[in-house]
Structures are given as C-alpha cells and as structure tokens.
Design a protein around this motif. Structure first.
Motif: not given
Length: 119
Positions: A60-69
């Motif tokens: 999701a754009d809101s987590v891109k660059g901060r979260f990693s799956i």
C-alpha cells in the motif's frame, strides 16, 4: 484445517520498529500468495502488503518504503517488518490468504495482533 497465527504486535513509540510473524498450517504454504491487512478503530480493514509464492511483493502507498514483507517457506511463515512507525499505523494487523485476491472473508484469516504506536 487451515490456521494462521499472528504474533509480534505490541506498543512502540513513533519512529520505532516491530516485526510481525504469521505461521500457517494446514495448507501447502509455498503455493499461496500471503497478505497482511490492518484495521484501525472505526475504520474499514485495509490492505498493507502481499507476497507471491515467487517472492514478488506489493505494498500500500501508505507503508511503501517503511514496511517490508517476506516469507520463509521452510517455516511456513510470513513476516512484516515495520520501520519508522507512525501513530496512524495503530491497528489490528491480520495475515490472510485464499484462492483468490483479495481474500474473501470466508477465506483464511488469522486472529490478528494489535500494534499501537504512541506519539
């Protein structure tokens, strides 16, 4: 019987990190697309991230660059590494999978793990 069990949630200050885990059983894990969703109080459940059996990911754009799956097929586990957390990330986080995307409510969902980010 398919079962998904999340863990790793908790209380963290803004800017901190958490790693969520979801252990799956009762299915051929390596063949399934796995996803993370979240639901904040008073809001609709929303998509966070997904990972295909091939390892390709989408956020999701809101987590891109901060979260990693990521996933470990040998351990039947999918992870969500969450960095630079913000108060607006506060929600119950669920892992899910199913025969199609997005998973239907009748597909496979975990019980959720609470993430609370304080400001």
């Amino acid at each position: 019987q398919v079962r998904l069990v999340e863990s790793g949630g908790g209380l963290v200050q803004a800017g901190g990190s958490l790693r969520l885990s979801c252990v799956a059983s009762g299915l051929t894990f390596s063949m399934y697309l796995m996803g993370w969703f979240r639901q904040a109080p008073g809001k609709e459940r929303e998509f966070v991230a997904r990972i295909r059996s091939s390892g390709s990911t989408w956020y999701a754009d809101s987590v891109k660059g901060r979260f990693s799956i990521s996933r470990d097929n040998a351990k039947n586990t999918v992870y969500l590494q969450m960095n630079s957390l913000k108060p607006e990330d506060t929600a119950v986080y669920y892992c899910a999978t199913g025969a199609s995307w997005p998973p239907a409510q009748s597909d496979y969902w975990g019980q959720g793990t609470q993430v609370t980010v304080s400001s």
